[in-house]
Structure formats: C-alpha cells, structure tokens
Design a protein around this motif. Structure first.
Motif, mmCIF file in Angstrom:
data_model
loop_
_atom_site.group_PDB
_atom_site.id
_atom_site.type_symbol
_atom_site.label_atom_id
_atom_site.label_comp_id
_atom_site.label_asym_id
_atom_site.label_seq_id
_atom_site.Cartn_x
_atom_site.Cartn_y
_atom_site.Cartn_z
ATOM 1 N N PRO A 52 14.360 3.357 7.039
ATOM 2 C CA PRO A 52 13.778 3.440 8.699
ATOM 3 C C PRO A 52 13.854 5.380 8.319
ATOM 4 O O PRO A 52 13.513 6.260 8.956
ATOM 5 C CB PRO A 52 15.378 2.722 9.482
ATOM 6 N N ALA A 53 14.743 6.102 7.421
ATOM 7 C CA ALA A 53 14.987 7.077 7.026
ATOM 8 C C ALA A 53 13.740 7.758 6.854
ATOM 9 O O ALA A 53 12.976 9.182 8.016
ATOM 10 C CB ALA A 53 15.671 7.950 6.281
ATOM 11 N N PHE A 54 12.017 7.242 6.455
ATOM 12 C CA PHE A 54 11.482 7.647 5.699
ATOM 13 C C PHE A 54 10.377 7.755 6.879
ATOM 14 O O PHE A 54 9.927 8.818 7.367
ATOM 15 C CB PHE A 54 10.605 7.042 4.796
ATOM 16 N N ALA A 55 9.948 7.178 8.108
ATOM 17 C CA ALA A 55 9.505 7.392 9.523
ATOM 18 C C ALA A 55 10.014 8.745 9.851
ATOM 19 O O ALA A 55 9.665 9.359 10.661
ATOM 20 C CB ALA A 55 9.258 5.915 9.965
ATOM 21 N N VAL A 56 11.552 8.696 10.356
ATOM 22 C CA VAL A 56 11.538 9.584 10.889
ATOM 23 C C VAL A 56 11.496 11.259 10.487
ATOM 24 O O VAL A 56 10.924 12.293 11.158
ATOM 25 C CB VAL A 56 13.443 10.054 11.441
ATOM 26 N N SER A 57 11.721 10.579 8.731
ATOM 27 C CA SER A 57 11.568 12.486 8.108
ATOM 28 C C SER A 57 9.521 12.673 8.810
ATOM 29 O O SER A 57 9.236 14.211 8.449
ATOM 30 C CB SER A 57 11.746 11.916 6.471
ATOM 31 N N VAL A 58 8.923 12.162 8.336
ATOM 32 C CA VAL A 58 7.634 12.484 8.502
ATOM 33 C C VAL A 58 6.997 12.833 9.775
ATOM 34 O O VAL A 58 6.384 14.073 9.870
ATOM 35 C CB VAL A 58 6.373 10.700 8.063
ATOM 36 N N GLU A 59 7.917 11.912 10.865
ATOM 37 C CA GLU A 59 7.265 12.838 12.391
ATOM 38 C C GLU A 59 8.131 14.152 12.060
ATOM 39 O O GLU A 59 7.672 14.561 12.830
ATOM 40 C CB GLU A 59 8.192 11.706 13.592
ATOM 41 N N THR A 60 9.163 13.834 11.576
ATOM 42 C CA THR A 60 10.135 15.405 11.468
ATOM 43 C C THR A 60 9.062 16.971 10.666
ATOM 44 O O THR A 60 8.897 17.637 12.064
ATOM 45 C CB THR A 60 11.071 15.481 10.946
ATOM 46 N N LEU A 61 8.728 16.463 9.833
ATOM 47 C CA LEU A 61 7.944 17.511 9.616
ATOM 48 C C LEU A 61 6.522 17.126 10.069
ATOM 49 O O LEU A 61 5.796 18.384 10.254
ATOM 50 C CB LEU A 61 7.574 16.806 7.715
ATOM 51 N N ARG A 62 5.920 16.511 10.719
ATOM 52 C CA ARG A 62 4.580 16.389 11.788
ATOM 53 C C ARG A 62 4.903 17.368 12.281
ATOM 54 O O ARG A 62 4.000 17.829 12.955
ATOM 55 C CB ARG A 62 4.348 15.220 11.735
ATOM 56 N N GLY A 63 5.689 17.172 13.009
ATOM 57 C CA GLY A 63 6.547 18.131 14.335
ATOM 58 C C GLY A 63 6.712 19.662 14.243
ATOM 59 O O GLY A 63 6.568 20.319 15.077
ATOM 60 N N ALA A 64 6.847 19.373 12.528
ATOM 61 C CA ALA A 64 6.743 20.993 12.335
ATOM 62 C C ALA A 64 5.525 21.703 12.020
ATOM 63 O O ALA A 64 5.737 22.729 11.787
ATOM 64 C CB ALA A 64 8.227 21.235 11.527
ATOM 65 N N GLY A 65 4.578 20.776 12.618
ATOM 66 C CA GLY A 65 3.020 21.313 11.456
ATOM 67 C C GLY A 65 2.628 21.023 9.975
ATOM 68 O O GLY A 65 1.479 21.308 9.688
ATOM 69 N N VAL A 66 3.935 20.242 9.578
ATOM 70 C CA VAL A 66 3.408 19.817 8.266
ATOM 71 C C VAL A 66 2.006 18.514 8.375
ATOM 72 O O VAL A 66 2.133 18.043 9.093
ATOM 73 C CB VAL A 66 4.547 19.239 6.991
ATOM 74 N N GLN A 67 1.066 19.147 7.493
ATOM 75 C CA GLN A 67 -0.266 17.777 7.896
ATOM 76 C C GLN A 67 0.863 16.420 6.510
ATOM 77 O O GLN A 67 0.285 16.676 5.001
ATOM 78 C CB GLN A 67 -1.398 17.716 7.136
ATOM 79 N N VAL A 68 0.657 15.212 6.791
ATOM 80 C CA VAL A 68 1.784 14.496 5.971
ATOM 81 C C VAL A 68 0.600 13.372 5.554
ATOM 82 O O VAL A 68 0.170 12.997 7.005
ATOM 83 C CB VAL A 68 2.727 13.743 6.491
ATOM 84 N N LEU A 69 0.248 13.443 4.660
ATOM 85 C CA LEU A 69 -0.965 12.356 4.368
ATOM 86 C C LEU A 69 -0.694 11.256 3.886
ATOM 87 O O LEU A 69 -0.278 10.762 2.860
ATOM 88 C CB LEU A 69 -1.844 13.491 3.277
ATOM 89 N N LEU A 70 -1.197 10.052 4.745
ATOM 90 C CA LEU A 70 -0.619 8.567 4.555
ATOM 91 C C LEU A 70 -1.508 7.855 4.557
ATOM 92 O O LEU A 70 -1.773 8.328 6.131
ATOM 93 C CB LEU A 70 0.793 8.684 4.808
ATOM 94 N N GLY A 71 -1.366 6.415 4.782
ATOM 95 C CA GLY A 71 -2.725 5.506 4.827
ATOM 96 C C GLY A 71 -3.845 5.637 4.439
ATOM 97 O O GLY A 71 -4.409 6.464 3.559
ATOM 98 N N THR A 72 -4.811 5.682 5.536
ATOM 99 C CA THR A 72 -6.001 6.243 5.258
ATOM 100 C C THR A 72 -6.429 8.030 5.614
ATOM 101 O O THR A 72 -7.249 8.214 4.775
ATOM 102 C CB THR A 72 -7.536 5.611 6.550
ATOM 103 N N ASP A 73 -5.087 8.462 5.752
ATOM 104 C CA ASP A 73 -6.029 9.795 5.725
ATOM 105 C C ASP A 73 -5.147 10.187 4.103
ATOM 106 O O ASP A 73 -5.895 11.674 3.941
ATOM 107 C CB ASP A 73 -4.578 10.667 6.350
ATOM 108 N N GLY A 74 -4.725 9.643 3.430
ATOM 109 C CA GLY A 74 -3.427 9.502 2.134
ATOM 110 C C GLY A 74 -3.806 8.978 1.354
ATOM 111 O O GLY A 74 -4.471 7.888 0.786
ATOM 112 N N HIS A 75 -2.480 8.433 1.169
ATOM 113 C CA HIS A 75 -1.972 7.413 0.416
ATOM 114 C C HIS A 75 -1.352 6.724 1.379
ATOM 115 O O HIS A 75 -0.285 6.558 1.854
ATOM 116 C CB HIS A 75 -0.753 8.420 -0.343
#
Length: 186
Positions: free
Chosen positions: A130-153
């Motif tokens: 559960p921490a990973f999904a929260v972390s990804v959303e936190t980073l995305r909310g801060a403007g980081v492009q996190v490339l997961l799934g069809t966008d990346g890994h």
C-alpha cells in the motif's frame, strides 16, 4: 553561442542499471549535457563501467554528498531522470527522505520545480504494497512524471525482472525539448 542544458540521470540498484549507458547515450544524443548520479549499490554493480561512463559524460560519477565547503563538481541540473527507480527510492523520495545524495538531489529538485521523470523497476509484489501506490500519487501530485504500466514499466513477477527491454526511450521522450529550454543564438 549554444548553451547545452544539463540532465542528471539518477540510477538505482535494479537490473536495468547494468545497461544505463543506453539512457546516458540517448540523452547525450538528444543534446543534453548528462551527469550520472548513482546509489551506493548501483555504483558497486557498475564498478567495471565507471571509467567509461565518466568518459562518456565528461563528468565524475557522483555517489555521496560532498564535504561542506567543497565545490560542486557537476553543473546544476535543469532536469532529472530517475531510472531505474526502485520501490525503496520511490517510497523514500515521496516521504522526503534525503539520507543519500541521489535522494537529496531528487527531493530538492521537486522544490526547485525541475522537470522530473521516474521510470520504476519493481516486481508486482512490491507494487502491491500500500505504501507504493501512495508514494506514486504523492510524487505525481508534486509534478513528477512516474512512468508505470503502458507509460513505462509494468511490474514483473517476483524473481523474473531481468531488465531486458526496459523503457529507457519512454523516459527520454518525456524530457522537455532541448531547443525549447535553450534556443540557439548566433
């Protein structure tokens, strides 16, 4: 006079880091002055490649914080790609933990408003924490492009992540165009 923008490539200890030359070369080909910053473990894994990587970038490879009063050996970054980004790095980064040079740089980069691209490499079990999904959303909310799934890994089954076919190009494609950052003037 042409001014070349500076990109920091931050590599973490996951199997794709063994082919980080692909990312570094691709960034240089796209017109970026590219500097490499590695986690301690990634640095150990790449020990045999470090001289060639330093020659390719034209800069020393950074791993640790400098001592107070020491000059910076790298020019200031204008964008950063964190790849491969481990679940550990994603979670610490989102929490604002800066206990290593790579984390310190990418944490500060959020506050500086730099373009930031993270291309994770992790297994499906790690991604389900559960921490990973929260972390990804936190980073995305801060403007980081996190490339997961069809966008990346796409997270792989535990024990099967060799790093083959890692989406280096997708991270490079997310960088702002060099000409838009530094128009050529005569």
């Amino acid at each position: 006079m042409t001014i070349v923008p500076v990109l920091y490539v931050v590599g973490c200890a996951a199997p794709p880091v063994l082919s980080i030359t692909t990312l570094v070369s691709g960034a240089i080909e796209r017109g970026w002055d590219t500097c490499l910053v590695l986690t301690e473990t990634a640095h150990t894994w790449l020990a045999d490649q470090l001289p060639d990587l330093a020659e390719l970038t034209g800069h020393p490879i950074r791993v640790r914080y400098k001592l107070p009063g020491e000059p910076d050996v790298l020019p200031p970054a204008e964008a950063m790609i964190v790849a491969p980004a481990t679940s550990n790095t994603i979670n610490k980064w989102a929490a604002g933990i800066s206990d290593t040079l790579p984390l310190g740089l990418i944490t500060e980069a959020i506050g500086l408003g730099l373009p930031l691209i993270a291309l994770p490499h992790l297994n499906a079990a790690q991604a389900e924490h559960p921490a990973f999904a929260v972390s990804v959303e936190t980073l995305r909310g801060a403007g980081v492009q996190v490339l997961l799934g069809t966008d990346g890994h796409t997270p792989h089954s535990p024990g099967t992540g060799t790093g083959a076919g890692f989406a280096w190009e997708r991270a490079l494609d997310r960088l702002p165009p060099v000409a838009a950052r530094h128009p050529v003037s005569e």
